[in-house]
Write a protein that holds these residues in place. Structure first.
Motif, mmCIF file in Angstrom:
data_model
loop_
_atom_site.group_PDB
_atom_site.id
_atom_site.type_symbol
_atom_site.label_atom_id
_atom_site.label_comp_id
_atom_site.label_asym_id
_atom_site.label_seq_id
_atom_site.Cartn_x
_atom_site.Cartn_y
_atom_site.Cartn_z
ATOM 1 N N GLY A 1 83.377 2.044 -62.714
ATOM 2 C CA GLY A 1 83.484 2.964 -61.593
ATOM 3 C C GLY A 1 84.753 3.769 -61.601
ATOM 4 O O GLY A 1 84.960 4.631 -60.745
ATOM 5 N N GLY A 2 85.620 3.482 -62.569
ATOM 6 C CA GLY A 2 86.853 4.245 -62.688
ATOM 7 C C GLY A 2 87.983 3.642 -61.884
ATOM 8 O O GLY A 2 87.817 2.641 -61.176
ATOM 9 N N PRO A 3 89.153 4.238 -61.975
ATOM 10 C CA PRO A 3 90.324 3.694 -61.286
ATOM 11 C C PRO A 3 90.181 3.769 -59.775
ATOM 12 O O PRO A 3 89.493 4.663 -59.255
ATOM 13 C CB PRO A 3 91.475 4.576 -61.771
ATOM 14 C CG PRO A 3 90.828 5.840 -62.224
ATOM 15 C CD PRO A 3 89.483 5.459 -62.722
ATOM 16 N N PRO A 4 90.798 2.848 -59.037
ATOM 17 C CA PRO A 4 90.769 2.911 -57.576
ATOM 18 C C PRO A 4 91.510 4.159 -57.085
ATOM 19 O O PRO A 4 92.345 4.726 -57.797
ATOM 20 C CB PRO A 4 91.481 1.631 -57.142
ATOM 21 C CG PRO A 4 92.357 1.280 -58.299
ATOM 22 C CD PRO A 4 91.626 1.725 -59.526
ATOM 23 N N GLU A 5 91.221 4.558 -55.857
ATOM 24 C CA GLU A 5 91.801 5.788 -55.322
ATOM 25 C C GLU A 5 93.325 5.737 -55.309
ATOM 26 O O GLU A 5 93.994 6.751 -55.550
ATOM 27 C CB GLU A 5 91.279 6.056 -53.910
ATOM 28 C CG GLU A 5 91.916 7.251 -53.198
ATOM 29 C CD GLU A 5 91.829 8.548 -53.982
ATOM 30 O OE1 GLU A 5 92.716 9.406 -53.806
ATOM 31 O OE2 GLU A 5 90.884 8.705 -54.790
ATOM 32 N N LYS A 6 93.906 4.572 -55.047
ATOM 33 C CA LYS A 6 95.372 4.481 -55.025
ATOM 34 C C LYS A 6 95.976 4.867 -56.375
ATOM 35 O O LYS A 6 97.023 5.520 -56.431
ATOM 36 C CB LYS A 6 95.823 3.073 -54.645
ATOM 37 C CG LYS A 6 95.569 2.699 -53.196
ATOM 38 C CD LYS A 6 96.052 1.287 -52.923
ATOM 39 C CE LYS A 6 95.730 0.858 -51.505
ATOM 40 N NZ LYS A 6 96.202 -0.515 -51.224
ATOM 41 N N LEU A 7 95.302 4.476 -57.459
ATOM 42 C CA LEU A 7 95.801 4.829 -58.782
ATOM 43 C C LEU A 7 95.446 6.273 -59.121
ATOM 44 O O LEU A 7 96.227 6.969 -59.784
ATOM 45 C CB LEU A 7 95.224 3.874 -59.830
ATOM 46 C CG LEU A 7 95.837 3.942 -61.232
ATOM 47 C CD1 LEU A 7 97.356 3.770 -61.170
ATOM 48 C CD2 LEU A 7 95.227 2.893 -62.144
ATOM 49 N N ARG A 8 94.305 6.741 -58.657
ATOM 50 C CA ARG A 8 93.945 8.150 -58.861
ATOM 51 C C ARG A 8 95.003 9.064 -58.251
ATOM 52 O O ARG A 8 95.370 10.085 -58.828
ATOM 53 C CB ARG A 8 92.581 8.451 -58.219
ATOM 54 C CG ARG A 8 91.382 7.834 -58.907
ATOM 55 C CD ARG A 8 90.108 8.231 -58.141
ATOM 56 N NE ARG A 8 88.979 7.444 -58.540
ATOM 57 C CZ ARG A 8 88.137 7.783 -59.525
ATOM 58 N NH1 ARG A 8 88.346 8.899 -60.194
ATOM 59 N NH2 ARG A 8 87.117 7.007 -59.818
ATOM 60 N N GLN A 9 95.475 8.697 -57.083
ATOM 61 C CA GLN A 9 96.471 9.533 -56.421
ATOM 62 C C GLN A 9 97.767 9.586 -57.225
ATOM 63 O O GLN A 9 98.387 10.648 -57.367
ATOM 64 C CB GLN A 9 96.758 9.017 -55.012
ATOM 65 C CG GLN A 9 97.648 9.957 -54.211
ATOM 66 C CD GLN A 9 97.988 9.420 -52.847
ATOM 67 O OE1 GLN A 9 98.205 8.230 -52.683
ATOM 68 N NE2 GLN A 9 98.042 10.300 -51.868
ATOM 69 N N VAL A 10 98.174 8.448 -57.763
ATOM 70 C CA VAL A 10 99.363 8.416 -58.609
ATOM 71 C C VAL A 10 99.187 9.359 -59.797
ATOM 72 O O VAL A 10 100.086 10.137 -60.136
ATOM 73 C CB VAL A 10 99.626 6.975 -59.094
ATOM 74 C CG1 VAL A 10 100.718 6.949 -60.159
ATOM 75 C CG2 VAL A 10 100.028 6.079 -57.925
ATOM 76 N N ARG A 11 98.013 9.315 -60.405
ATOM 77 C CA ARG A 11 97.759 10.144 -61.582
ATOM 78 C C ARG A 11 97.650 11.619 -61.225
ATOM 79 O O ARG A 11 98.078 12.476 -62.001
ATOM 80 C CB ARG A 11 96.481 9.664 -62.273
ATOM 81 C CG ARG A 11 96.638 8.304 -62.943
ATOM 82 C CD ARG A 11 95.407 7.897 -63.696
ATOM 83 N NE ARG A 11 95.701 6.872 -64.685
ATOM 84 C CZ ARG A 11 94.856 6.510 -65.648
ATOM 85 N NH1 ARG A 11 93.668 7.090 -65.746
ATOM 86 N NH2 ARG A 11 95.201 5.574 -66.509
ATOM 87 N N ARG A 12 97.069 11.927 -60.058
ATOM 88 C CA ARG A 12 96.951 13.336 -59.662
ATOM 89 C C ARG A 12 98.303 14.015 -59.596
ATOM 90 O O ARG A 12 98.430 15.204 -59.875
ATOM 91 C CB ARG A 12 96.274 13.440 -58.287
ATOM 92 C CG ARG A 12 94.779 13.406 -58.311
ATOM 93 C CD ARG A 12 94.174 13.958 -57.031
ATOM 94 N NE ARG A 12 94.551 13.242 -55.832
ATOM 95 C CZ ARG A 12 93.922 12.161 -55.388
ATOM 96 N NH1 ARG A 12 92.908 11.658 -56.066
ATOM 97 N NH2 ARG A 12 94.313 11.571 -54.271
#
Length: 246
Positions: free
Chosen positions: A172-183
């Motif tokens: 399902g991909g990375p959790p939103e908390k990690l997505r935000q870091v990457r964004r």
């Protein structure tokens, strides 16, 4: 745009988007799992009557805990939005928060002049700093300690990358908390083995104690266990005969 400007904009963008609520950032675990055990390690060497400065305080979760352990606690962060979050969350006004770029050593000196000698808490800041910024950040620690202060520095090791990759590659991909870091391109940068002691000693600091630990994150694995990153910690003081701040 310089690297330092990109770095500042990235952090401001992250904190402007983040709610700043406790636990909202990926790394914002409860202080009982982070600042509390770290303070216990620092306390064996520190004068608890001195104030404490939380460098890279973010939304102030750890600073508020530190305020209960020292007579005065000041959290500083590069991001104005992070400082705004921290002040808003500090409903009982137990701590103080200021915007400060740790590479601005003149600003660090002004903070130190207002506080006097202080203890310092630096959690997972150096690995996120661009390599040219790391010596000034270490120098900032030394400037604030003076002769009587003690510092606690903790950073993820290279092994943390494997843990983060595991989190990113979950179904399902990375959790939103990690997505935000990457964004916002806040990717952890590897600190080479031996680099941290060299940085600290180069800033005129003596390593009094050190050891391995796990840095608790606010995110959990699918099985419910908490995400933790392998890390190494140091308790530091001004080296005898050295000049604080290098």
């Amino acid at each position: 745009m310089s690297a330092s400007e990109r770095y500042a904009r990235a952090w401001e963008g992250f904190w402007a988007e983040n709610t700043g609520e406790p636990g909202a950032p990926f790394w914002d675990a409860d202080a009982t799992l982070t600042a509390a055990p770290h303070t216990a390690l620092l306390a064996a060497h520190a004068d608890r009557t001195l104030p404490v400065v939380d460098l890279g305080c973010g939304n102030g979760t750890q600073t508020r805990y530190l305020a209960g352990q020292f007579p005065r606690a000041v959290g500083v962060d590069l991001s104005a939005s992070a400082v705004a979050h921290a002040r808003r969350a500090d409903r009982d006004a137990v701590a103080e928060f200021e915007q400060l770029d740790l590479t601005d050593l003149a600003g660090v000196r002004r903070l130190g002049e207002g506080l006097g000698e202080a203890n310092v808490y630096l959690r997972a800041v150096l690995h996120q700093s661009d390599p040219p910024a790391r010596p000034p950040v270490a120098a900032a620690v030394a400037l604030l300690l003076g002769r009587r202060g003690r510092g606690f520095v903790v950073e993820p090791t290279a092994a943390a990358k494997a843990v983060l990759q595991q989190v990113a590659e979950r179904p399902g991909g990375p959790p939103e908390k990690l997505r935000q870091v990457r964004r916002h391109q806040l990717r952890p940068a590897e600190v080479a083995p031996g680099e941290l002691p060299e940085l600290l000693r180069g800033a005129g600091l003596e390593i009094l104690d050190q050891g391995g630990t796990d840095l608790a994150m606010s995110e959990h694995h699918p099985d419910g266990t908490r995400v933790t990153l392998p890390a190494h910690w140091f308790v530091v003081a001004a080296a005898a005969g050295g000049r604080p701040g290098g």
